[in-house]
Design an enzyme around this catalytic site. Structure first.
Site, PDB file in Angstrom:
ATOM      1  N   GLY A  17       0.813  -1.231   0.000  1.00 17.78           N
ATOM      2  CA  GLY A  17       0.000   0.000   0.000  1.00 17.78           C
ATOM      3  C   GLY A  17       0.834   1.264   0.000  1.00 17.78           C
ATOM      4  N   GLY A  19       1.077   3.387  -2.423  1.00 13.25           N
ATOM      5  CA  GLY A  19       0.265   4.468  -2.999  1.00 13.25           C
ATOM      6  C   GLY A  19      -0.632   5.106  -1.952  1.00 13.25           C
ATOM      7  CG  ASP A  72      -0.404   3.589  -6.586  1.00 15.74           C
ATOM      8  OD1 ASP A  72      -1.319   3.209  -5.829  1.00 15.74           O
ATOM      9  OD2 ASP A  72       0.669   2.966  -6.714  1.00 15.74           O
ATOM     10  CD  GLU A 142       3.503   4.700  -5.068  1.00 12.87           C
ATOM     11  OE1 GLU A 142       2.596   5.539  -5.191  1.00 12.87           O
ATOM     12  OE2 GLU A 142       3.299   3.468  -5.102  1.00 12.87           O
ATOM     13  CD  GLU A 151      10.921  -4.388 -13.747  1.00 17.10           C
ATOM     14  OE1 GLU A 151      10.917  -4.353 -14.973  1.00 17.10           O
ATOM     15  OE2 GLU A 151       9.911  -4.335 -13.033  1.00 17.10           O
ATOM     16  CD  GLN A 194      17.139  -7.411  11.967  1.00 20.97           C
ATOM     17  OE1 GLN A 194      18.257  -7.883  11.753  1.00 20.97           O
ATOM     18  NE2 GLN A 194      16.422  -7.778  13.012  1.00 20.97           N
ATOM     19  CB  CYS A 382     -17.046   4.281 -21.158  1.00 19.48           C
ATOM     20  SG  CYS A 382     -16.022   4.697 -22.561  1.00 19.48           S
ATOM     21  CD  GLN A 386     -19.023   2.713 -26.714  1.00 21.83           C
ATOM     22  OE1 GLN A 386     -18.591   1.571 -26.875  1.00 21.83           O
ATOM     23  NE2 GLN A 386     -18.275   3.793 -26.900  1.00 21.83           N
ATOM     24  CD  GLU A 406     -14.838  -2.007 -28.843  1.00 23.61           C
ATOM     25  OE1 GLU A 406     -15.664  -1.190 -28.415  1.00 23.61           O
ATOM     26  OE2 GLU A 406     -13.875  -2.425 -28.160  1.00 23.61           O
ATOM     27  CG  HIS A 508     -14.224   6.407 -17.855  1.00 28.10           C
ATOM     28  ND1 HIS A 508     -14.440   5.077 -17.601  1.00 28.10           N
ATOM     29  CD2 HIS A 508     -13.931   6.505 -19.171  1.00 28.10           C
ATOM     30  CE1 HIS A 508     -14.275   4.387 -18.716  1.00 28.10           C
ATOM     31  NE2 HIS A 508     -13.969   5.227 -19.686  1.00 28.10           N
ATOM     32  CD  GLU A 510     -14.940   5.276 -13.987  1.00 26.21           C
ATOM     33  OE1 GLU A 510     -15.934   5.978 -14.270  1.00 26.21           O
ATOM     34  OE2 GLU A 510     -14.404   4.514 -14.810  1.00 26.21           O
TER      35      GLU A 510
HETATM   36  N1  GLN Z   1     -14.417   0.108 -26.288  1.00 26.22           N
HETATM   37  C1  GLN Z   1     -15.220   1.290 -26.242  1.00 26.22           C
HETATM   38  C2  GLN Z   1     -14.572   2.420 -27.017  1.00 26.22           C
HETATM   39  O1  GLN Z   1     -13.381   2.409 -27.246  1.00 26.22           O
HETATM   40  C3  GLN Z   1     -15.480   1.701 -24.818  1.00 26.22           C
HETATM   41  C4  GLN Z   1     -14.259   2.177 -24.107  1.00 26.22           C
HETATM   42  C5  GLN Z   1     -14.433   2.303 -22.618  1.00 26.22           C
HETATM   43  O2  GLN Z   1     -15.367   1.761 -22.046  1.00 26.22           O
HETATM   44  N2  GLN Z   1     -13.488   2.955 -21.962  1.00 26.22           N
HETATM   45  O3  GLN Z   1     -15.238   3.358 -27.380  1.00 26.22           O
END
Ligand code: GLN
Length: 543
Positions: A17, A19, A72, A142, A151, A194, A382, A386, A406, A508, A510
């Site tokens: 943890g 991050g 992160d 970090e 690496e 240690q 997203c 769709q 797609e 997005h 989120e």
């Molecule tokens: N694959 C879809 C696109 O590229 C949705 C992408 C996503 O959900 N981030 O438009």
């Protein structure tokens, strides 16, 4: 005031943890009135994680300025409540890419280009650039990976040089390590720590602070022992106790005096720490009794790192709705085989997250149809927007073969198609529509109600979009276009008119939810789920 640099290294095992540790210290220092930014150095050779599978890397976090970065950075933003940029994450790949480009340009003419000094110089100048461009009082760095990995050596060597070249009171090294409890011996064991500190010393780095991850408080005797063997004073051995939620970590650090020690070592003014609001929030949340379940219908359900920001957004939304949001992970590929049966029963809401590729799509459509027809609150993000469009086209507009190009390039009804700007793109890295774009919301929609404003900005990561040729038919049949790009050409949000809460967004949300403020769409989605559950329980009892 000179910028102060705090480096975090990790030892013994990964996943301790680091991050969260950087973010938590960042939060405490910010609460004391310092401006803080956090830089993640990733030791892999990819230029960024954008091309990696979620199995390799978890979520790809997208910044306002459209960089595809390590997850992160999501924690950094959620804890310290400020936007990161592409500068806040670099990789071995990026560093070498720049060095090699300079070599080709002739910038090193005459020299043999080597790890020391050319690569380590590039690393150090990136660290300095972050300080200069963000004008932060404190830069937390970090270093990804674990001490002893081949690496991460160039990054650690750069750190050694950086310390040598800066005033002692301007840099600090915090080493995050593990102190495991061995049940057979009934004892906490310090040997792994240690050894890990020894590895650091071998390459010329003496840790200043040891942050010991453990499931019980380290007593003074143990701290003295660790201090003696690891060459740090016992007051610089800090317990990083396991806690219930990651948002308690800053509070636990505050109790252990970690930020005070950092302030003292870096010779910073001792301004008061202000974390009352956070303390109240956590106490309140810990006393919440109500629980609600939301189904996440996706592809990487066994790998929750792939949906990190969504998980955290539900924590924030739960805090604001006084409810614990339990997530039920549904693998939509399995739904295709089993049918819906009982898998969604009892859920207060259904979420279809972003994603790529055809696998599991039909199962997502089944879950969306279930949400639409049964008036269960739904959020499509997203790919989720769709899929909601495809489901609507097939089952409401009776366009049976409707699809996204797609998944089926030859569909007669491409309700989702490749964006014009994507058509000539062949390189995969960093070429999607990425980062923050404005969106105008339609009056009198759930979207506008949630945000409480007309124009918003949200972050994107996609190549496909809603096909405007179908817009009128969608709207005539009850799917509202609730958000569009300012020129009106790109559908950013949709919602069902005849449904309590059914929302899709091309962006997005989120990525913009914060501990201090839940994202309005998640907040309202959870509120709608609570409402739905209340009505459902009422109906069950009335029967
Ligand atoms: N694959 C879809 C696109 O590229 C949705 C992408 C996503 O959900 N981030 O438009």
């Amino acid at each position: 005031m000179a910028t102060k640099f705090i480096f975090f290294t990790g030892g013994v095992v990964s996943s301790l943890g680091k991050g969260i540790a950087c973010s938590s210290l960042g939060l405490l220092l910010k609460s004391r009135g310092f401006s803080v930014t956090i830089l993640k150095l990733d030791p892999y050779i990819n230029v960024d994680p954008g091309t990696m599978s979620p199995y390799q890397h978890g979520e790809v976090y997208v910044t306002e300025d459209g960089a595809e970065t390590d997850l992160d950075l999501g924690h950094y933003e959620r804890f310290i409540d400020s936007d990161m940029s592409r500068l806040n994450n670099t990789t071995t790949g990026q560093i070498y890419y720049n060095v090699i480009q300079k070599e080709r340009r002739g910038d090193y003419l005459g020299a043999t280009v080597q790890v020391i000094p050319h690569v380590t110089d590039a690393i150090k100048s990136h660290i300095t650039k972050v300080a200069d461009e963000t004008q932060s009082d404190i830069v937390i760095v970090e270093i990804g990976g674990t001490v002893g990995d081949i690496e991460s050596l160039p990054f650690l060597e750069a750190l050694r040089q950086f310390r040598l070249q800066n005033a002692p009171e301007d840099t600090l090294v915090v080493h995050l390590t593990l102190v495991p409890f061995v049940a057979a011996a009934d004892e906490l064991k310090t040997k792994p720590t240690q050894h890990s500190v020894m590895r650091l010393r071998e390459i010329g780095i003496q840790a200043d602070v040891l942050l010991c991850r453990t499931d019980r408080i380290l007593d003074e005797g143990l701290k003295e022992k660790i201090g003696l063997f690891c060459n740090v004073s016992p007051d610089a051995v800090k317990t990083a106790l396991d806690v219930k939620t990651i948002y308690e970590v800053p509070l636990q650090y505050a109790r252990s005096g970690f930020d005070e020690l950092v302030i003292k070592r870096l010779n910073l003014p001792d301004r008061p720490r202000r974390i009352d609001a956070l303390e109240q929030k956590i106490t309140r949340y810990k006393n919440v009794k109500r629980e609600i379940e939301i189904a996440i219908c996706g592809k990487y359900v066994s790998l929750q790192d792939a949906y990190k920001s969504i998980i955290e957004s539900f924590v924030h939304a739960g805090m604001e709705n006084d409810v614990h949001v339990k997530l039920r992970w549904i693998n939509t590929e399995e739904l295709e085989e089993t049918g819906l049966t009982d898998q969604l029963r009892g859920c207060g809401g259904i979420l279809v997250p972003g994603g790529f590729g055809e696998r599991g799509i039909e199962g997502k459509l089944m879950a969306i149809r279930h949400a639409r027809e049964n008036k269960i609150p739904f959020l499509g993000i997203c790919l989720g927007l769709q899929c909601a469009s495809i489901e609507f086209a097939r089952n409401v507009l009776s366009l049976e073969q409707a699809n996204s190009t797609e998944f089926n390039p030859d569909t007669p009804d491409p309700v989702i198609h490749l964006m014009e700007s994507q058509k000539d793109i062949s390189e995969k890295g960093g070429t999607m529509r990425l980062g923050s774009y404005p969106c105008i919301l339609t009056e009198d929609t759930l979207a506008q109600k949630a945000y409480g404003q007309k124009e918003i900005r949200e972050r994107h990561r996609h190549r496909w979009e809603f096909n405007n040729a179908y817009r009128e038919r969608f709207e005539a049949n009850g799917m509202r276009i609730s958000g569009v790009s300012p020129d009106g050409t790109l559908v950013e949000m949709i919602e069902l008119a005849n449904h309590p809460w059914f929302v899709g967004c091309q962006f997005h949300p989120e990525l913009k939810s914060r501990l201090s403020k839940a994202h309005p769409l998640f907040r309202d989605f959870v509120a709608a789920a609570l409402q739905y559950e209340t009505v459902r329980n009422h109906n069950i009892h009335a029967r």
